[in-house]
Design an enzyme around this catalytic site. Structure first.
Site: not given
Lengths: 184, 961
Positions: A71-73, A75
């Site tokens: 969920g990282q920006t 990715i």
């Protein structure tokens, strides 16, 4: 031999495909924890996902391919590479993270506009209910403007991946929807 | 997407035209389709992946797919991760991702999935996973893999451990701190034997011969212990700069190591440590000695190689026992069937032959059998090694062995042999007979191209020039050769040589006949060369020499006139006309000049003249040194001998350089002195020339030469006057002018934190007797910054013509100022303090008045000189004969003859022959014969000098050392 019979059985039920489910959401929402709770039934300490995790599990005679995307920006832009042939999306919200709930809402609606996901059912987990200060399911639903969604089966369930609360309940609903759609 | 479809259409048309290799775009489409299917078919996917891999590796990364195509491929391949429990598919996925990662973007998307495999996957796929992980990691994600790498390194499985070690090595550039955190585990892996697990081949269903355990153990040996080697590589990389840590590592038990590559690497590190600090050698002697009896060839060779380089570079003293074992090992390897081992062995022997030719001779029988080796490189090395071990007694048999063999090898190879023979001819002038015969045979032999013939002629020319006794015989054979030679270029060279050396031979008419034959038979180029050669006979025989033969001259003149009238070619007629005119007008220099210019000086002067645009005045040749024929030959012989010295005697100058590089300079006292005395003649001449130029630049003396100084007669040096590591490094060059002596001090400030100003050398002549020199003036260096290098001069006037030995005491006076680190300039307003520095005295001996001179027959020339003197020396210092010889050659400035400046084979006795002339008067010559014996007490010298100047003779013989 067992495989052979089960495939005949599947065909009788009209289910000859693996069901593909995506777990999406902002970083730290609890996606990986939910995935492994479903797979193994236990709670693990997880590391931030760089990329994705994928597991195959059988739930109520249905073979599920569950994709947990990071969920990282950095990715999030790659989510769309995995949208094709998706039967359902599980969107996980950190109910305690009120600051970012708008960001989550934006990501959710952006995702639902994608053509490849038009037929996918949506299950939202209002996660981390075990923590104090967590928003209730209806509050989350309001923030996400879920009522605006048309032409889509959706549901929101209050959950806690740590305690297992609500997870099976949500999934049961999802499986019912999927089975229904496949029978049609 | 439409673009892809278009390509696809094209592909269909091209694939329908019958190409067997599946097109890459159709495979691309197939991949996208198949990998996105649900459920996927593992078998189909594996086949497609194999095809994809084939394209990627065959066509190269750049050409195979564009970045966007590769990225699309990557994402569809990544979807195969959902297919679990199929290890062979997973392995293929890893292989493809590894290849794709160099062209595709966003490969970090698979990081988590790979990490999961490394954590909980089967040992079969772990190595692939680890290797792929390194390709997708970057600076920001590398730290998260630390624990995975560490766990794999401590894994009992050899291939998992190896994969992790090698991968760590590869991520070092982006994550050194991460890798360092598990350095201890990596080091322990060196000494921990790992197992190769035998796999249950169920998953690779395609292999039909699933023989179970027996088949497995056949293909997978117990263990190659490869992980130990990889662990060592990583550990070394981590400790590279830490000498103490490396020492600690190396002190572990060598014999317990199992992997041969590890052992080889181990020895390399030992070598590196010894090179850094040669005192460590004694610690490792036993290890190296035992290692020579190991079972692995590679390890033995590596040890032999290390010891060889230690001997050749003169790093550490190698005792005879160790040396003997090395030779024994190499000797055994000369006859093994494996080509690479034979090659490595003969190559090392070739190196050793440079420093210890006699010891190598125990291998001669094996080397001789290698001359006919199938591998050309081996036979070349065998021959050159044999030639190096050659001495006057076995040279004849060596050459006959080679002769048998040269017929069926290529020209390039023959040239190498001829070159080796050429050095022999200079080394052993007395063996000219055999060498000449060999050369003539190769010349007359019909095969061999122009390059080969040219190199043989080169060699013959050297023989004619430097080995006078061979001259007539060589010239006669050359005459025979040109009767039947198809190469004009070679012919012209031979004619030139005949013109130069034929006239002074005993039967010049013989050569004239051969040369004239060329005029009647050959093309115009050769005819022109023949005309010039003929005219030289007239010049030399037409003069007033005792040997002159006026009838011969007259005959040749009529021949030339005939050519002038009748030849069809302009050039030939012109040349004969010019030659006839020169003979008539008596201008012999136009045809055969008695002096030649120093070409390098001439070149630099001409360049200077052209770049300065001073075309008002004509170019002045008087400032360019000229050499007579004998001097030129002296220089050339010296140069060639130096070349051999460079090649053969273990290259002392480079050893000097290396020892300067090592910190152990205290042990190499006077290494500068040693290296400067061993710099080749040419280098020294060049240094002197450069410094002389500075003399003019500094306008110490006007360059027109019209000053009170008179002509520059001789320049000698540079003489080092300080230790190379002292705070000021000073060397001096002595310039001897007609009326003055100029001492040029070259001063280098090696201090890092102070500048010195008002630098001056206080020079005093401190001869007890009255000096012939009067101090005239000296110059001051205003400022010498750290690291700077400047010259200052002291000038003395000569009061008498006679030569006298002088000793100058030197004190450097200066003002020290500290440097401001901010500006790199001295602190403003710092007055500094006066200081002085005394350094070694400088000697001016009669050797400085001498120049080297070549003589063809030392014995005869010596007997012509009327005065003689002799002197006996006893050198107590512990120096080798070679060092003593080098010192004498430097001090006397004379030319060593007949290769006597080299001590062969560590013998205890030596005879040195030197010849020179005075720079004041070209007619004053001097020859010295020095007999030396080395004993435990030192070196005893007996020098006998003969000269036509009595004073010079006794002065020189008394100031040899």
């Amino acid at each position: 031999m067992g495989n052979y019979f089960s495939s005949i059985f599947d065909r009788l039920w009209g289910i000859n495909k693996d069901v593909r489910i995506l777990i999406l959401g902002l970083d730290g929402a609890g996606k990986t924890t939910i995935l492994y709770f479903l797979k193994i039934g236990e709670v693990f300490n997880t590391n931030p996902t760089i990329g994705f995790n994928v597991e195959t599990l059988t739930y109520k005679n249905l073979k599920l391919n569950v994709w947990d995307l990071g969920g990282q920006t950095s990715i999030r832009p790659y989510w769309r590479c995995y949208y094709a042939n998706t039967a359902a999306v599980i969107f996980v919200i950190d109910s305690t993270d009120t600051d970012r709930i708008q960001t989550a809402s934006k990501e959710l609606h952006l995702m639902l506009k994608e053509e490849e996901l038009q037929d996918a059912a949506l299950l939202v987990f209002a996660n981390k209910q075990d923590l104090p200060g967590a928003l209730s399911a209806s509050e989350v639903s309001d923030s996400l403007k879920l009522v605006d969604l048309k032409d889509r089966s959706w549901s929101i369930v209050a959950s806690s991946a740590k305690t297992g609360e609500g997870i099976h309940e949500g999934l049961d609903w999802l499986i019912d929807v999927i089975k229904e759609e496949q029978l049609q | 997407m439409s673009a892809y479809k278009k390509k696809n259409e094209n592909d269909i048309s091209s694939s329908s035209s019958g190409s067997e290799v599946p097109d890459k775009m159709s495979i691309y489409q197939d991949c996208l389709k198949t990998f996105n299917e649900s459920p996927i078919s593992p078998k189909k996917c594996r086949l497609l992946l194999a095809k994809l891999l084939n394209i990627l590796t065959l066509e190269g990364y750049k050409k195979s797919f564009t970045t966007s195509e590769a990225t699309t491929l990557f994402f569809s391949v990544s979807k195969l991760f959902q297919h679990q429990n199929n290890d062979s598919l997973r392995q293929m996925v890893y292989l493809v991702i590894k290849e794709l990662s160099s062209i595709s973007e966003d490969t970090l998307m698979v990081t988590s999935s790979i990490m999961k495999d490394i954590q909980s996957g089967d040992n079969l796929i772990k190595p692939n996973a680890v290797r792929t992980l390194t390709r997708v990691l970057d600076e920001t994600t590398a730290f998260s893999a630390e624990r995975l790498f560490k766990n794999c390194i401590v894994s009992p499985d050899s291939s998992v451990c190896s994969a992790s070690l090698v991968s760590s090595y590869h991520v070092l550039p982006i994550a050194e701190t991460t890798v360092k955190r598990y350095g201890t585990e990596a080091m322990q892996a060196i000494f921990t034997p790992k197992k190769v697990s035998t796999y249950n081949n169920n998953s690779s269903s395609s292999s039909s011969n699933n023989n179970g355990d027996e088949g497995g153990s056949k293909f997978y040996p117990q263990s190659s212990y490869m992980s130990e080697y990889h662990a060592f590589g990583l550990t070394y990389k981590l400790k590279n700069n830490d000498k103490i840590a490396l020492m600690k590592l190396i002190q572990n038990d060598f014999n317990s190591l199992k992997n041969q590559f590890l052992k080889v690497e181990w020895i390399k590190v030992v070598g590196e440590l010894i090179y850094k600090d040669s005192s460590l050698f004694s610690n490792f002697e036993q290890l190296l000695y035992n290692g020579l009896y190991q079972s692995y060839e590679a390890v033995k060779l590596e040890i032999a190689k290390l010891i060889t380089t230690l001997i050749v570079d003169n790093i550490a003293p190698v005792n005879d026992q160790l040396f003997g074992s090395v030779l024994e090992v190499l000797k055994q390897f000369l006859v093994v069937p494996r080509t690479s081992t034979r090659f490595a062995s003969v190559r090392l022997l070739n190196k050793l032959a440079m420093v210890a030719p006699t010891k190598i001779s125990v291998c001669n029988p094996e080397l001789e059998s290698l001359i006919n080796d199938k591998n050309r490189n081996i036979s070349t090395f065998a021959i050159t090694t044999l030639l190096k071990t050659g001495n006057s007694s076995n040279i004849a048999s060596l050459i006959s062995t080679i002769n048998k063999f040269t017929h069926d090898v290529s020209d390039d190879f023959k040239i190498i042999i001829v070159d080796a023979i050429r050095t022999l001819s200079i080394k052993f002038p007395n063996e000219w007979n055999v060498i000449l015969q060999f050369l003539i045979d190769s010349l007359k032999n019909s095969d061999g191209g122009i390059k080969f013939k040219n190199s043989v002629v080169d060699c013959l020319i050297d023989l004619v020039q430097f080995v006078p006794s061979s001259k007539e015989s060589a010239l006669e054979n050359l005459c025979d050769f040109i009767e039947d030679c198809e190469y004009s270029e070679v012919l012209v060279r031979v004619l030139h040589i005949l013109g130069d050396y034929g006239p002074t031979a005993s039967k010049p008419s013989l050569y004239v006949r051969h040369i004239y034959n060329r005029v009647t038979l050959e093309n115009s180029i050769i005819r022109s060369a023949a005309v010039v050669a003929l005219s030289k006979f007239v010049i030399i025989n037409g003069g007033n020499n005792a040997s002159a033969d006026p009838t011969l001259a007259k005959n040749i003149i009529s021949l030339l006139e005939n050519i002038k009238e009748n030849d069809v070619d302009d050039e030939v007629r012109d040349r004969s006309a010019v030659a006839l005119e020169c003979i008539k007008e008596n201008h012999p220099d136009l045809i055969k000049s008695s002096k030649t210019f120093d070409l390098s000086v001439l070149e630099s002067k001409l360049t200077q003249y052209v770049t300065n645009h001073e075309f008002d005045s004509p170019f002045d040749t008087s400032s360019v040194p000229q050499y007579s024929e004998d001097e030129r030959r002296a220089l050339e012989l010296k140069r060639k001998q130096d070349e051999i010295n460079d090649k053969n005697s273990g290259d002392f100058s480079s050893a000097g350089k290396k020892s300067k590089k090592t910190d152990a300079s205290t042990k190499n006292n006077g290494s500068l002195g040693a290296s400067s005395s061993n710099t080749t003649f040419e280098q020294r001449a060049k240094i002197i020339h450069e410094y002389t130029e500075k003399l003019y630049e500094a306008s110490i003396i006007p360059s027109d030469g019209s000053s009170k100084f008179g002509k520059l007669l001789n320049s000698c040096g540079p003489v080092p006057l300080t230790e190379p590591e002292s705070e000021f490094v000073i060397s001096a060059i002595k310039h001897i002018f007609q009326n003055y002596i100029v001492l040029q001090y070259n001063i280098e400030n090696t201090l890092t934190d102070s500048a010195v100003e008002n630098v001056q050398v206080e020079v005093n002549t401190n001869t007890n007797k009255t000096s012939n020199l009067v101090f005239d003036s000296s110059t001051i260096i205003d400022q010498l910054m750290p690291g700077a290098n400047e010259q200052c001069y002291a000038i003395f006037e000569k009061t008498s013509e006679s030569i006298k030995e002088e000793e100058f005491s030197n004190i450097l006076t200066f003002v020290t100022k500290e440097i401001d680190p901010a500006t790199q300039q001295p602190f403003a307003g710092d007055e500094g303090f006066d200081d002085e520095y005394e350094f070694d005295p400088l000697l001016l001996t009669c050797g400085d008045y001498l120049q080297p001179l070549f003589t063809a027959d030392f014995r005869q020339d010596l007997s012509k000189l009327s005065f003689g003197d002799s002197c006996v020396y006893n050198i107590k210092e512990n120096i080798t004969l070679q060092q003593a010889v080098d010192k004498i050659v430097l001090n006397t400035n004379c030319l060593p003859l007949e290769n006597t400046q080299f001590i062969m084979d560590e013998s205890e006795k030596h005879i040195l022959k030197l010849f020179g002339k005075s720079c004041l008067n070209d007619d004053i010559k001097i020859g010295i014969l020095i007999k030396m014996i080395k004993s435990s007490k030192g070196i005893a010298l007996k020098a006998e000098a003969r000269s036509n100047d009595q004073e010079l003779c006794s002065d020189l013989v008394n100031s040899l050392i």
